[in-house]
Design a protein around this motif. Structure first.
Motif, mmCIF file in Angstrom:
data_model
loop_
_atom_site.group_PDB
_atom_site.id
_atom_site.type_symbol
_atom_site.label_atom_id
_atom_site.label_comp_id
_atom_site.label_asym_id
_atom_site.label_seq_id
_atom_site.Cartn_x
_atom_site.Cartn_y
_atom_site.Cartn_z
ATOM 1 N N ARG A 25 0.839 -1.203 0.000
ATOM 2 C CA ARG A 25 0.000 0.000 0.000
ATOM 3 C C ARG A 25 0.868 1.244 0.000
ATOM 4 O O ARG A 25 0.556 2.244 -0.661
ATOM 5 N N MET A 62 -9.958 -3.205 3.534
ATOM 6 C CA MET A 62 -10.064 -2.028 2.675
ATOM 7 C C MET A 62 -9.026 -0.984 3.031
ATOM 8 O O MET A 62 -8.474 -0.306 2.154
ATOM 9 N N ARG A 66 -6.003 -0.233 -0.532
ATOM 10 C CA ARG A 66 -6.403 0.779 -1.512
ATOM 11 C C ARG A 66 -5.311 0.905 -2.581
ATOM 12 O O ARG A 66 -4.159 0.493 -2.397
ATOM 13 N N ASN A 67 -5.687 1.487 -3.703
ATOM 14 C CA ASN A 67 -4.759 1.780 -4.801
ATOM 15 C C ASN A 67 -4.107 0.534 -5.409
ATOM 16 O O ASN A 67 -3.027 0.615 -5.991
ATOM 17 N N HIS A 340 -17.407 4.081 -2.270
ATOM 18 C CA HIS A 340 -16.769 2.881 -2.812
ATOM 19 C C HIS A 340 -17.747 2.236 -3.785
ATOM 20 O O HIS A 340 -18.945 2.160 -3.505
ATOM 21 N N ARG A 348 -11.827 6.855 4.925
ATOM 22 C CA ARG A 348 -10.479 6.309 4.834
ATOM 23 C C ARG A 348 -9.475 7.372 5.221
ATOM 24 O O ARG A 348 -9.784 8.566 5.258
ATOM 25 N N GLU A 363 -6.704 7.746 -7.578
ATOM 26 C CA GLU A 363 -6.757 6.873 -6.416
ATOM 27 C C GLU A 363 -7.784 5.775 -6.666
ATOM 28 O O GLU A 363 -8.883 6.035 -7.169
ATOM 29 N N PRO A 365 -10.121 2.541 -5.189
ATOM 30 C CA PRO A 365 -10.677 1.933 -3.980
ATOM 31 C C PRO A 365 -10.139 0.526 -3.806
ATOM 32 O O PRO A 365 -9.665 -0.098 -4.762
ATOM 33 N N ALA A 366 -10.188 0.008 -2.581
ATOM 34 C CA ALA A 366 -9.773 -1.376 -2.349
ATOM 35 C C ALA A 366 -10.569 -2.299 -3.271
ATOM 36 O O ALA A 366 -11.781 -2.152 -3.414
#
Length: 407
Positions: A25, A62, A66-67, A340, A348, A363, A365-366
């Protein structure tokens, strides 16, 4: 991917739970393209942590993912492993927290992979380093906290061995792994060649603890006991005020003398127990007792105003709920609310560190499990007919639960 110091770096992520995902991450937040490779059941953190709206998308998962894009491959299937190898042929970095013996069995060790990608940086996050007898043993965060002396610091300070109530070993080791990858990318920019990196949890935490607490045992023979007595004091904690708690840190002489004045005890500056930093450390118990007695006389808000005027480090005590409403974090936009695509409205944290040369602009989302399998494999040359065949054979999958499916 656009923006960030790691823009253009491609990372294949074969990690799970926290120690690996916090590493990747960190790379993803700074612009790296991270492909998270998950087995058909997914990263166990998807369902291990409490709190989710749909199965496989826990809040903790999550936060750590992310990303990233998720590709679901069955590495026990020959076609799934073939897809993994093709991914790695075009990667800059491979990160795993799989035990070395298992990686070697899969043919995913550095020696094997470097034959087809000499520029690959292979980062293995391990429980124990390769030089000792614990190598290849399994471990999770509490095992390492126990073994590395973290729990012992609580024993020394409170009389009871305890764990830090966070997976601190995972966090620290994962961040160190990201740092090591940055170093290796810098060296590769000069040499053109990748390398293997070994990042062991136990050794890193032993270094973390003993850099702080080896103390007088640094000298051979020791000139005193191990441990920083000030940090190991049972009074090293937030202290009670008239209406709550506060933490103060008057460490320099100027700060300590200012604190003595603030509590109405200016004469203590001439007390040989407190007249300099070394004396205050040697007499930590008495120093803490004076602080506790003085702080109990006023409210937290009063103390923050009084100590702030004297430039003495002080802060209120935040609960987890308080932290989400902290005014400084509100000012800086640290907690963000967004939609999301499958989980609805979520909060977040923002990326805390900033680069003047630019940050990641887009960016993600998970991801749901296997959300990007076809997209990523198309990008490395698979056509739709091949993808259909692989999915029918069980070598790849999109096992995402539809929105609204009960957790």
């Amino acid at each position: 991917m656009t923006g960030g110091p790691l823009e253009g770096v491609r990372v294949v992520d074969l990690t799970s739970v926290v120690v690996g995902p916090i590493c990747t991450r960190t790379l993803a937040d700074q612009g790296a393209e991270v492909v998270k490779v998950e087995p058909p059941g997914g990263d166990i953190l998807r369902n291990l942590a409490h709190g989710s709206r749909t199965r496989g998308m826990s809040g903790k998962f999550m936060n750590f993912n992310r990303n990233k894009r998720s590709v679901c491959l069955d590495l026990k299937h020959s076609d799934g492993m073939a897809a993994m190898r093709r991914l790695l042929e075009g990667a800059d970095v491979f990160v795993s927290n799989v035990r070395p013996v298992a990686l070697e069995r899969l043919g995913l060790d550095h020696a094997a992979l470097s034959r087809t990608n000499a520029r690959l940086i292979h980062c293995g996050i391990l429980a124990f380093g390769s030089g000792g007898r614990y190598h290849n043993r399994p471990a999770y965060d509490p095992v390492v906290q126990s073994l590395s002396g973290v729990a012992a610091t609580f024993h020394r300070s409170t009389g009871e061995p305890r764990f830090v109530p966070m997976v601190m070993t995972d966090h620290i080791t994962g961040l160190i792994a990201a740092q090591c990858i940055g170093f290796a990318l810098f060296r590769r920019a000069r040499t053109g060649t990748g390398e293997a990196i070994e990042v062991p949890m136990f050794e890193n935490m032993a270094s973390f603890v003993m850099s702080e607490h080896m103390g007088a045992a640094t000298f051979d023979p020791p000139v005193g006991p191990t441990g920083d007595g000030r940090l190991l004091s049972p009074h090293y904690r937030p202290m009670a005020t008239k209406d709550g708690y506060i933490t103060v840190g008057p460490n320099t002489d100027a700060q300590a003398f200012g604190f003595f004045e603030a509590i109405g005890r200016p004469e203590l500056r001439d007390d040989p127990r407190f007249s300099n930093a070394a004396a205050r450390t040697a007499n930590a118990a008495a120093y803490f007792a004076i602080r506790a007695e003085g702080l109990a006389q006023r409210t937290t808000a009063e103390w923050l105003e009084i100590l702030g005027a004297r430039d003495i480090p002080a802060a209120r005590y935040n609960t987890l709920e308080d932290l989400m409403e902290d005014p400084h974090l509100t000012d800086s936009g640290f907690f963000r609310t967004e939609e999301h695509p499958s989980e609805g409205r979520i909060r977040r944290t923002a990326v805390p560190n900033r680069f003047g040369g630019g940050m990641r602009e887009d960016e993600l989302p998970a991801p749901r499990l296997g959300q990007h399998t076809r997209e990523v494999l198309r990008g490395i040359g698979y056509d739709e007919a091949e993808l259909d065949r692989l999915e029918a054979a069980g070598a790849i999958a999109d096992a995402a639960a539809p929105r609204g499916e009960a957790a």
